[in-house]
Design a protein around this motif. Sequence first.
Motif, short mmCIF file in Angstrom:
data_model
loop_
_atom_site.label_atom_id
_atom_site.label_comp_id
_atom_site.label_asym_id
_atom_site.label_seq_id
_atom_site.Cartn_x
_atom_site.Cartn_y
_atom_site.Cartn_z
N LYS A 187 -7.60 25.35 0.53
CA LYS A 187 -8.16 26.06 -0.31
C LYS A 187 -7.29 27.24 -0.88
CE LYS A 187 -13.08 26.44 1.03
NZ LYS A 187 -14.13 27.19 1.64
N ILE A 188 -6.34 27.45 -0.08
CA ILE A 188 -5.52 28.54 -0.77
C ILE A 188 -4.64 27.90 -1.61
CG2 ILE A 188 -3.16 29.85 -0.10
CD1 ILE A 188 -5.70 31.36 1.24
N ARG A 189 -4.28 26.77 -1.79
CA ARG A 189 -3.39 26.06 -2.59
C ARG A 189 -4.35 25.78 -3.90
NH1 ARG A 189 -0.49 22.26 1.47
NH2 ARG A 189 1.44 23.06 1.54
N LYS A 190 -5.58 25.74 -3.68
CA LYS A 190 -6.52 25.27 -4.70
C LYS A 190 -6.82 26.72 -5.61
CE LYS A 190 -10.29 22.31 -5.42
NZ LYS A 190 -11.43 21.52 -4.55
N ILE A 191 -7.07 27.66 -4.78
CA ILE A 191 -7.36 29.16 -5.35
C ILE A 191 -6.03 29.57 -6.17
CG2 ILE A 191 -7.69 31.61 -5.00
CD1 ILE A 191 -9.05 30.55 -2.31
N ARG A 192 -4.85 29.21 -5.66
CA ARG A 192 -3.57 29.86 -6.21
C ARG A 192 -3.72 28.89 -7.58
NH1 ARG A 192 0.43 28.61 -2.42
NH2 ARG A 192 0.77 26.59 -2.82
N LYS A 193 -4.04 27.64 -7.71
CA LYS A 193 -3.81 26.63 -8.96
C LYS A 193 -5.04 27.18 -9.83
CE LYS A 193 -3.46 21.99 -10.15
NZ LYS A 193 -4.16 20.92 -10.00
N ASN A 194 -6.26 27.09 -9.25
CA ASN A 194 -7.35 27.67 -10.33
C ASN A 194 -7.47 29.02 -10.86
OD1 ASN A 194 -7.75 24.80 -9.76
ND2 ASN A 194 -9.73 25.20 -8.29
N HIS A 195 -6.86 29.96 -9.99
CA HIS A 195 -7.18 31.27 -10.50
C HIS A 195 -5.65 31.63 -10.96
CE1 HIS A 195 -11.05 32.13 -9.40
NE2 HIS A 195 -11.13 31.11 -8.19
N LYS A 226 -11.12 39.99 -3.11
CA LYS A 226 -12.31 39.39 -3.72
C LYS A 226 -12.14 38.02 -3.73
CE LYS A 226 -14.17 42.30 -7.36
NZ LYS A 226 -13.65 42.96 -8.73
N LEU A 227 -11.12 37.47 -3.97
CA LEU A 227 -11.22 35.64 -4.03
C LEU A 227 -11.55 35.41 -2.50
CD1 LEU A 227 -8.40 35.21 -6.30
CD2 LEU A 227 -10.57 34.38 -6.55
N MET A 228 -10.63 35.99 -1.42
CA MET A 228 -10.78 35.69 -0.18
C MET A 228 -12.17 35.86 0.41
SD MET A 228 -7.69 34.85 1.10
CE MET A 228 -7.54 34.20 -0.71
N LYS A 229 -13.14 36.67 -0.04
CA LYS A 229 -14.37 37.02 0.42
C LYS A 229 -15.42 36.01 -0.11
CE LYS A 229 -13.95 41.69 1.88
NZ LYS A 229 -13.66 43.05 1.33
N LYS A 230 -15.10 35.45 -1.40
CA LYS A 230 -15.65 34.43 -2.24
C LYS A 230 -15.69 33.37 -1.46
CE LYS A 230 -16.12 32.57 -6.67
NZ LYS A 230 -15.58 32.43 -8.14
N TYR A 231 -14.31 32.84 -1.20
CA TYR A 231 -14.14 31.52 -0.72
C TYR A 231 -14.17 31.37 0.72
CZ TYR A 231 -12.74 30.31 -5.43
OH TYR A 231 -13.10 29.82 -6.89
N PHE A 232 -13.95 32.07 1.59
CA PHE A 232 -13.95 32.25 3.18
C PHE A 232 -15.02 33.04 3.66
CE2 PHE A 232 -9.46 31.79 1.79
CZ PHE A 232 -9.30 30.35 1.81
N ASP A 233 -16.04 32.24 4.53
CA ASP A 233 -16.78 33.07 5.14
C ASP A 233 -16.20 33.35 6.70
OD1 ASP A 233 -19.40 33.73 6.33
OD2 ASP A 233 -20.08 32.11 6.85
N LYS A 234 -15.32 34.19 6.59
CA LYS A 234 -14.53 34.49 7.66
C LYS A 234 -14.01 36.01 7.77
CE LYS A 234 -13.18 30.30 9.60
NZ LYS A 234 -14.72 29.66 9.74
N GLU A 235 -13.69 36.54 8.96
CA GLU A 235 -13.36 37.97 9.01
C GLU A 235 -11.95 37.88 8.53
OE1 GLU A 235 -12.12 41.38 12.40
OE2 GLU A 235 -12.71 39.39 12.89
N ILE A 236 -11.64 39.05 7.66
CA ILE A 236 -10.54 39.09 7.10
C ILE A 236 -9.72 40.29 7.46
CG2 ILE A 236 -9.14 39.36 4.64
CD1 ILE A 236 -10.68 36.97 4.52
N VAL A 237 -8.53 40.38 7.88
CA VAL A 237 -7.93 41.53 8.43
C VAL A 237 -6.68 42.01 7.57
CG1 VAL A 237 -6.84 42.55 10.39
CG2 VAL A 237 -8.68 41.01 10.82
#
Length: 297
Positions: A248-256, A284-295
């Motif tokens: 997903k990180i690779r995809k976000i990098r490319k698409n955004h 914002k992108l991390m919160k949008k694409y990942f339903d996980k705790e972000i630190v």
Amino acid sequence: MEHAYINIAIIKYWGKKEFNPYLVPTTSNISILCNNLYSKTLISKSNEDLFYLNGQLQNDEECKKIFSFVDKVIENRKIKLKIESYNNVPTAAGLASSSSGYAALTKALNKFFNKNYSLEEMSKISTIGSGSAGRSFYNLCAFDSYGNIYPIKTDLNLAILAIIVSRDKKKISSRNAMELAKNSKIYNKWLKKAEIDFLNMKKFLKSNNFEKLGFLIEKNTMLMHSTTISSNPSFSFLKKESYEIIKKIRKIRKNHKINIFFTLDAGPNVKVIYQKNEEEKVLKLMKKYFDKEIVLC
Ligand code: PMV
């Protein structure tokens, strides 16, 4: 209380060559200090040797490990000690690092025993406890395969966040994993490549080339993890979810069209490196694409 921050490697330390008397790693490595996550340590006189972590007395095995380090640093110790350490790392988020712990403990021993060690000396001493600890004394730090530890510079404003996949304690220590990795058929490739990666990373840091730096971080990480997957017995710190996040990180990098890159250490949590000025957008992108705790690290 003495305190030290954790650090995250952008070129990994993955193998011990020798102790001479301080650690000499098999390959040169580079790290970034994480100013949000730290350990604090206080030492006082006691009737017996005790080690508390976040207010909890640790078991015999943990105490033994810590005091064996203490006895290597302070020879012929005459008094018993109470060591109290605190991590501000979100509770059991699987990010707790030995780097800040041993760095803070080294500083606390220096203070308690009036050793007057320099920063350089403390950095080397701490590697007896944990190799990565030596890098927690500098912002951006190089630890080369001759055993030298020194600060390096860049004008890039680098930042790291972690996507939490698991809160479990790792099943295999990085110490044991590094030893096992040595029997991998690609370990020699790792030794050669990591050294080249180190030199290139220094170049990219100096020329402030974030994009090249980012792709190199990912390549270096994946090769390090391949050494464990191809060792005998084979094992991996990564989980299925870690791979999904990487994808997903690779995809976000490319698409955004945003420069974000991943790295992983001795656990399944994925760390994302980005430039500080893009933090709001990245979060914002991390919160949008990942339903996980972000630190934020
Ligand atoms: O020093 P240790 O035992 O925490 O080993 C650190 C190993 C890695 O985190 C996987 C890589 C690194 O350079 O920090």
